[in-house]
Design a protein around this motif. Sequence first.
Motif, mmCIF file in Angstrom:
data_model
loop_
_atom_site.group_PDB
_atom_site.id
_atom_site.type_symbol
_atom_site.label_atom_id
_atom_site.label_comp_id
_atom_site.label_asym_id
_atom_site.label_seq_id
_atom_site.Cartn_x
_atom_site.Cartn_y
_atom_site.Cartn_z
ATOM 1 N N GLY A 142 0.935 -1.294 0.034
ATOM 2 C CA GLY A 142 0.155 0.177 0.025
ATOM 3 C C GLY A 142 0.894 1.319 0.087
ATOM 4 N N ARG A 143 1.927 1.383 0.782
ATOM 5 C CA ARG A 143 2.705 2.490 0.987
ATOM 6 C C ARG A 143 3.513 2.572 -0.513
ATOM 7 N N MET A 144 4.006 1.442 -1.031
ATOM 8 C CA MET A 144 4.457 1.641 -2.530
ATOM 9 C C MET A 144 3.849 1.908 -3.506
ATOM 10 N N GLY A 145 2.327 1.698 -3.290
ATOM 11 C CA GLY A 145 1.261 2.206 -4.300
ATOM 12 C C GLY A 145 1.092 3.571 -4.128
ATOM 13 N N ASP A 146 1.212 4.164 -2.682
ATOM 14 C CA ASP A 146 1.116 5.485 -2.587
ATOM 15 C C ASP A 146 2.156 6.411 -3.191
ATOM 16 N N ARG A 147 3.392 5.721 -3.064
ATOM 17 C CA ARG A 147 4.451 6.406 -3.713
ATOM 18 C C ARG A 147 4.489 6.427 -5.131
ATOM 19 N N ILE A 148 3.958 5.237 -5.775
ATOM 20 C CA ILE A 148 3.792 5.365 -7.451
ATOM 21 C C ILE A 148 2.816 6.518 -7.752
ATOM 22 N N ARG A 149 1.706 6.401 -7.073
ATOM 23 C CA ARG A 149 0.597 7.413 -7.201
ATOM 24 C C ARG A 149 1.119 8.907 -7.008
ATOM 25 N N ALA A 150 2.264 9.041 -6.089
ATOM 26 C CA ALA A 150 2.708 10.417 -5.924
ATOM 27 C C ALA A 150 3.579 10.793 -7.121
ATOM 28 N N ASP A 151 4.311 9.628 -7.538
ATOM 29 C CA ASP A 151 5.399 10.095 -8.632
ATOM 30 C C ASP A 151 4.208 10.384 -9.986
ATOM 31 N N GLU A 152 3.255 9.750 -10.046
ATOM 32 C CA GLU A 152 2.369 10.006 -11.094
ATOM 33 C C GLU A 152 1.776 11.314 -11.028
ATOM 34 N N TYR A 153 1.360 11.846 -9.741
ATOM 35 C CA TYR A 153 0.871 13.397 -9.511
ATOM 36 C C TYR A 153 1.987 14.222 -10.174
ATOM 37 N N GLY A 154 3.170 14.075 -9.631
ATOM 38 C CA GLY A 154 4.455 14.778 -9.969
ATOM 39 C C GLY A 154 4.435 14.969 -11.642
ATOM 40 N N TRP A 155 4.388 13.759 -12.227
ATOM 41 C CA TRP A 155 4.462 13.778 -13.750
ATOM 42 C C TRP A 155 3.058 14.403 -14.267
ATOM 43 N N MET A 156 2.090 14.209 -13.795
ATOM 44 C CA MET A 156 0.812 14.982 -14.353
ATOM 45 C C MET A 156 1.005 16.342 -13.945
ATOM 46 N N LEU A 157 1.329 16.999 -12.983
ATOM 47 C CA LEU A 157 1.643 18.216 -12.540
ATOM 48 C C LEU A 157 2.500 19.104 -13.479
ATOM 49 N N ASN A 158 3.486 18.222 -13.886
ATOM 50 C CA ASN A 158 4.483 18.969 -14.862
ATOM 51 C C ASN A 158 4.009 18.959 -16.470
ATOM 52 N N ARG A 159 3.038 17.957 -16.706
ATOM 53 C CA ARG A 159 2.766 17.817 -17.927
ATOM 54 C C ARG A 159 1.412 18.869 -18.175
ATOM 55 N N ASN A 160 0.671 19.500 -17.197
ATOM 56 C CA ASN A 160 -0.269 20.449 -17.324
ATOM 57 C C ASN A 160 0.105 21.738 -17.582
ATOM 58 N N GLU A 161 -0.297 22.260 -18.469
ATOM 59 C CA GLU A 161 0.140 23.674 -19.217
ATOM 60 C C GLU A 161 -0.352 24.817 -17.975
ATOM 61 N N ARG A 162 -1.610 24.472 -17.347
ATOM 62 C CA ARG A 162 -2.084 25.617 -16.646
ATOM 63 C C ARG A 162 -1.615 25.551 -15.208
ATOM 64 N N ALA A 163 -1.044 26.835 -14.713
ATOM 65 C CA ALA A 163 -0.485 26.813 -13.408
ATOM 66 C C ALA A 163 -1.422 26.828 -12.332
ATOM 67 N N GLU A 164 -2.637 27.259 -12.663
ATOM 68 C CA GLU A 164 -3.676 27.067 -11.965
ATOM 69 C C GLU A 164 -4.096 25.574 -11.532
ATOM 70 N N GLN A 165 -4.400 24.863 -12.487
ATOM 71 C CA GLN A 165 -4.479 23.548 -12.333
ATOM 72 C C GLN A 165 -3.443 22.658 -11.446
ATOM 73 N N ARG A 166 -2.091 23.001 -11.944
ATOM 74 C CA ARG A 166 -1.144 22.349 -11.064
ATOM 75 C C ARG A 166 -1.392 22.529 -9.609
ATOM 76 N N LEU A 167 -1.498 23.890 -9.280
ATOM 77 C CA LEU A 167 -1.380 24.440 -7.763
ATOM 78 C C LEU A 167 -2.715 23.599 -7.053
ATOM 79 N N MET A 168 -3.936 23.880 -7.679
ATOM 80 C CA MET A 168 -5.228 23.376 -7.085
ATOM 81 C C MET A 168 -5.106 21.594 -7.098
ATOM 82 N N ILE A 169 -4.459 21.084 -8.036
ATOM 83 C CA ILE A 169 -4.156 19.325 -7.861
ATOM 84 C C ILE A 169 -3.364 19.156 -6.803
ATOM 85 N N PHE A 170 -2.080 19.957 -6.570
ATOM 86 C CA PHE A 170 -1.427 19.899 -5.201
ATOM 87 C C PHE A 170 -2.029 20.159 -4.026
ATOM 88 N N LEU A 171 -2.548 21.056 -4.016
ATOM 89 C CA LEU A 171 -3.390 21.477 -2.613
ATOM 90 C C LEU A 171 -4.587 20.406 -2.411
#
Length: 243
Positions: A142-171
Motif C-alpha cells: 500500500g505504501r509503495m502504491g502511494d509512492r507510485i501515485r505520488a510520482d504519477e501526480y508529479g508527472w501529471m503536474l508538470n505535464r499540465n500547462e495551466r499553473a492554476e490546475q497544477r496548484l489546485m491538484i497539489f493542494l
Amino acid sequence: MDKKRRPLRLVKKRQTAEHCTSRGYCLLSALDPGHAELLNAIIRTRGPFRAGDRIYRHGEPFDTLYSVQTGSLKTEMATREGRAQVSGFYFAGELLGTDAIGARTYPSDAVVLEQTWLCAIPARQFLDLCAGNPALQEQLLGRMGDRIRADEYGWMLNRNERAEQRLMIFLHDLYQRRVVRTGRRTTVVELTMRKEDIANYLGLTPESLSRTLRKLQEAGIIDSRLRAIELLDLDALSAADET
C-alpha cells in the motif's frame, strides 16, 4: 552549498504504536499483537533533526526505511544541468525510502523541512518480516502504491500547462493525504515547505506561483496566508484533480 549529512541520533526509548502521532496510519496498526511486537523490536526512534539536515543522499547504499513520526521532509534529485529538482514531500505517518526497494542505493536526497523525528526500520529485517506476514506485506504494498501515485501526480503536474490546475491538484492532494493520515478534515493546510520548494515541485517560477496564488484567492478558492493555505472551495479543487 549542500549541508553535510548529520549522524542519525538514536533515542534509546523505543517507538510504540501508542506514541505515534499518526498511529491509525502506522505500520504497526494493522498487525496482531505478536507481529507488532516483532516489528516494534527492530524500530528505533531517531532525532531530532533540523531543517536542512539530510537523512540520506542519492547513491548511498539502501539499508533503512524511515517512517515519519513528527515533522516533514522533501526528496530532491539533481537534474542534468545540476539543479536540485524537488520530487516529493513526506509528512507524519508516511514511509520514506520505498522507492529504493529493489535497488541497492537511494535514488534521491531526503532533506528535513522542520524539526523532525523518524522511526528507522532496518530494510533487510523488515523485508524478512514481510515475507511471513500477509498483513505487513499489504501495508508495504500500500505504501509503495502511494509512492507510485505520488510520482504519477508529479508527472501529471508538470505535464499540465495551466499553473492554476497544477496548484489546485497539489493542494487537493495535500488535503487528501492528511485526511488519510489523521482522519481530520480541517481545510487549513499548513505549509512546512518553502514556497520556492512548491514552485520547484510544480515546475513554476516563484513569481508564477505567487501570481497563481493571488488568482485562486481572488476567485474565492483559497485564502493564502504566510505559512498556511485555507481551502475555501473543496469542490473546485476536487474537480481540478479529476480532469
